[in-house]
Design an enzyme around this catalytic site. Structure first.
Site: not given
Ligand code: UT7
Length: 325
Positions: A112, A250, A280
């Protein structure tokens, strides 16, 4: 002292737009989760175009905008983590498609942050090798590398390409850049290559060619490096944040951009945000945003813009642009 300016910009996205609603019919997700956690509402997904086709179309768009001939291109740099092939490079494929026979062409792999790295490398080569015009492209076909059953990644990414023409000029152009990487965190985001396997290998390594991301770890890295990179650019170019007209980050997550705005005490509208439409698009996100802003006539000659990127590697970086067209 020679300057290197952005003389033209272009972009290409596939025609197929996929909404959050559509994805919720494929995996256990919903529009509310995707919007509130990422800001994404839709993304463009390839129906068959590969990275080189998208990169070539964005390049032709930028060449037209710069009003130069294809034969005037001395250098083609493509930033991508989703090349058509391991070899030849996507840049060589682009060179063949557009017929830029006078150019040298190669790819940059910095995920990225690739477009920022690409600008830096192209500018340096133009100055040391006396090149007059270059194309720097960020192009990705992430949909072929996504595990469409993994809801934690498949909702995040989109396909597309953005390109800029760089030209030597007397006008102020690309300022000091900053690029950095931390290879100890290589496993935070991966798209692995071939298995390590041959008749001579005892302990095979089976690799996963689908994108894997430790989202929370990358989120922490992104929020700290976006602010650090912007501050470094201000310092190296002797500028205050008030001197900056736009920051083009980005596009990975609106929450990362919100965090940077708060930390830098800036109104959110100083940041250009289009992740809601594109998702993204990795190396393509910054040049797509520049191209869109140019189309909307948001950029005025003399504007000072900071481009800032972060991603797999882990890599990060930023560049000052004095807008010259
Ligand atoms: O481009 C390269 C650089 N990339 C980035 O900068 C990405 C950086 N990371 C992020 O933007 C975020 O960490 C994400 C968008 C990837 C994830 O968001 P988050 O708020 O950190 O969510 P999480 O991974 O902590 O997940 C929270 C909950 C989990 O459920 P439980 O364990 O709390 O029950 C996940 O299983 O959300 C669940 N979850 C979803 N639920 C519905 C994860 N993906 C989904 C989904 N739909 N698509």
């Amino acid at each position: 002292m020679k300057e290197v300016i952005i003389g033209g910009v272009g972009k290409y996205t596939p025609s197929r737009k996929v909404t959050n609603e559509q994805l919720s019919n494929m995996v256990d997700t919903n529009d509310e989760w995707i919007r509130s956690r990422t800001g994404i509402q839709s993304r463009y997904v390839s129906s068959g175009e590969d990275t080189s086709n998208m990169a070539a179309r964005a390049s032709l768009d930028a060449i037209k905008d710069a009003n130069i001939s294809i034969q005037d291109i001395d250098l083609i740099v493509v930033a991508t983590c989703t090349p058509d092939m391991f070899t030849p490079s996507t840049a060589c494929l682009v060179q063949g498609i557009i017929g830029a026979e006078n150019a040298v062409a190669f790819d940059i792999g910095a995920a990225c942050s690739g477009f920022i790295y690409g600008l830096n490398v192209a500018k340096s080569l133009m100055i040391t090798n006396n090149y007059k015009n270059a194309i720097v492209v960020g192009a990705e076909n992430l949909s072929k590398s996504i595990d469409w059953k993994d809801r934690s990644t498949c909702v995040l990414f989109g396909d597309g390409a953005g390109a800029v023409v760089l030209s030597i000029s007397d006008t102020k152009g690309i300022g000091h850049s900053f690029c950095k990487s931390d290879g100890t965190k290589w496993d935070a985001i991966t798209i692995e290559g071939n298995d390590l396997d041959s008749p001579f290998v005892k302990d095979k390594i089976i690799r996963n060619s689908k994108l894997k991301m430790k989202g929370n770890e990358v989120f922490k890295f992104a929020t700290s490096t976006i602010v650090k990179s912007i501050n470094k650019i201000l310092e190296d170019n002797n500028l205050n944040i008030e001197d900056i007209d736009y920051i083009i980050p980005h596009q990975a997550n609106t929450r990362i951009i919100d965090y940077a705005a708060k930390k830098l005490k800036l109104p959110i509208d100083k940041f250009y945000i289009n992740i809601h439409e594109y998702g993204n698009t990795s190396a393509a996100s910054i040049p797509i945003a520049i191209s869109e802003m140019h189309e909307k006539k948001l950029l005025k000659k003399g504007n000072k813009i900071i481009l800032v990127g972060f991603g797999a590697g882990l890599t990060y970086g930023a560049t000052l642009i004095n807008w010259a067209i």
